[in-house]
Design an enzyme around this catalytic site. Structure first.
Site, PDB file in Angstrom:
ATOM      1  N   GLY A   9       2.502  14.721  25.145  1.00  0.00           N
ATOM      2  CA  GLY A   9       1.671  13.871  26.018  1.00  0.00           C
ATOM      3  C   GLY A   9       0.747  13.294  25.456  1.00  0.00           C
ATOM      4  N   ALA A  10       0.784  12.582  24.282  1.00  0.00           N
ATOM      5  CA  ALA A  10      -0.204  11.881  23.590  1.00  0.00           C
ATOM      6  C   ALA A  10      -0.725  10.748  24.107  1.00  0.00           C
ATOM      7  CB  ALA A  10       0.324  11.591  22.117  1.00  0.00           C
ATOM      8  N   SER A  11      -0.276  10.126  25.355  1.00  0.00           N
ATOM      9  CA  SER A  11      -0.619   8.921  25.867  1.00  0.00           C
ATOM     10  C   SER A  11      -1.598   9.323  27.211  1.00  0.00           C
ATOM     11  CB  SER A  11       0.706   8.243  26.408  1.00  0.00           C
ATOM     12  OG  SER A  11       1.326   8.950  27.441  1.00  0.00           O
ATOM     13  N   GLY A  12      -1.672  10.556  27.590  1.00  0.00           N
ATOM     14  CA  GLY A  12      -2.457  10.827  28.768  1.00  0.00           C
ATOM     15  C   GLY A  12      -4.156  10.608  28.072  1.00  0.00           C
ATOM     16  N   GLY A  15      -4.501  13.794  26.142  1.00  0.00           N
ATOM     17  CA  GLY A  15      -3.566  13.802  24.763  1.00  0.00           C
ATOM     18  C   GLY A  15      -4.248  12.528  23.698  1.00  0.00           C
ATOM     19  N   TYR A 148       2.212  23.294  40.961  1.00  0.00           N
ATOM     20  CA  TYR A 148       1.470  23.007  39.859  1.00  0.00           C
ATOM     21  C   TYR A 148       0.852  24.319  39.144  1.00  0.00           C
ATOM     22  CZ  TYR A 148      -2.096  20.527  36.790  1.00  0.00           C
ATOM     23  OH  TYR A 148      -2.762  20.556  35.535  1.00  0.00           O
TER      24      TYR A 148
END
Length: 240
Positions: A9-12, A15, A148
């Site tokens: 999740g490095a694009s959030g 992240g 969630y």
């Protein structure tokens, strides 16, 4: 000690901040993303090119995406940060089974499978860091976010249990549990709703992605060697 970290999740927002922080600390990055290629391109503008070993695109809400990620993982990972995921809003009674399956796979099965794949090499090296970005709702629960809350609670339980198996092998498993963080995930809230939440936070402000990344940075450091199985709150004192 190795210095390769797989960031899921490095694009959030969180992240991205974690990637920048860890790169500055000397870690080499294996960056995962799903849909947000534009954010990954923006990441490259802020990261030293030599700090990025590779990027992997994969939809981890499906088994085929999990398999694809593991098949592309050609570098050893000395640490994993699970910073990805997605929220689901709505009444539990109206939640489709397809959504439940996707949320379970993304937040529970994917981390299980990825960790199981990488763990043997960490045990051989007698070193590793596994960090989850969970949520305050994983402990407190939230109406209209039942699914969630459930999967984040499962992540917390996984952290506590796995830490007991791996601590003797020099592998620290922990979680960072953010409260209300000012990210795109909360864009659905109206300004008045955000203001009401901030009013309830003792620190009198929303958290930032940097607040979370600073905590991850500490847990990745050798100074945190005696911290195992903890759920560390980054919430400004807020409990809901």
């Amino acid at each position: 000690m190795g210095k390769n970290v797989l960031i899921i999740g490095a694009s959030g927002d969180i992240g991205t901040e974690i990637a920048e922080k860890l790169a500055g600390n000397g870690w080499q990055l294996i960056l995962h993303y799903n849909k947000n290629k534009q954010a990954m391109e923006a990441n490259r503008m802020h990261l030293n090119r030599e700090s990025v070993l590779m990027e992997i695109q994969a939809d981890l809400s499906e088994q085929s995406g999990i398999n694809h990620l593991l098949g592309q993982l050609v570098f050893p990972a000395d640490a994993i940060v699970f910073a990805g995921g997605s929220a689901h809003y709505g009444l539990f009674q109206d939640t489709d089974e397809q959504i439940m399956d996707a949320m379970l796979t993304l937040h529970v099965k994917a981390p299980w499978t990825i960790t199981k794949y990488i763990l043997p090499s960490m045990i051989r090296e007698q070193y590793g860091r596994i960090i989850f970005i969970t949520s305050v709702w994983g402990e407190a629960g939230a109406g209209n976010e039942v699914v969630y809350s459930s999967v984040k609670g499962a992540q917390n339980s996984f952290v506590k249990a796995l830490a007991k198996e791996t601590a003797s092998s020099g592998i620290a498993v922990n979680a960072v549990s953010p409260g209300f963080i000012d990210t795109k995930m909360n864009q659905h809230l109206l300004a008045e709703e955000k203001a009401k939440i901030v009013h309830e936070i003792p620190a009198n402000r929303a958290g930032t992605s940097e607040d979370v990344a600073n905590t991850v940075s500490f847990l990745m450091n050798e100074r945190s060697d005696y911290i195992h199985g903890e759920i560390i709150h980054v919430s400004g004192g807020w409990r809901s």
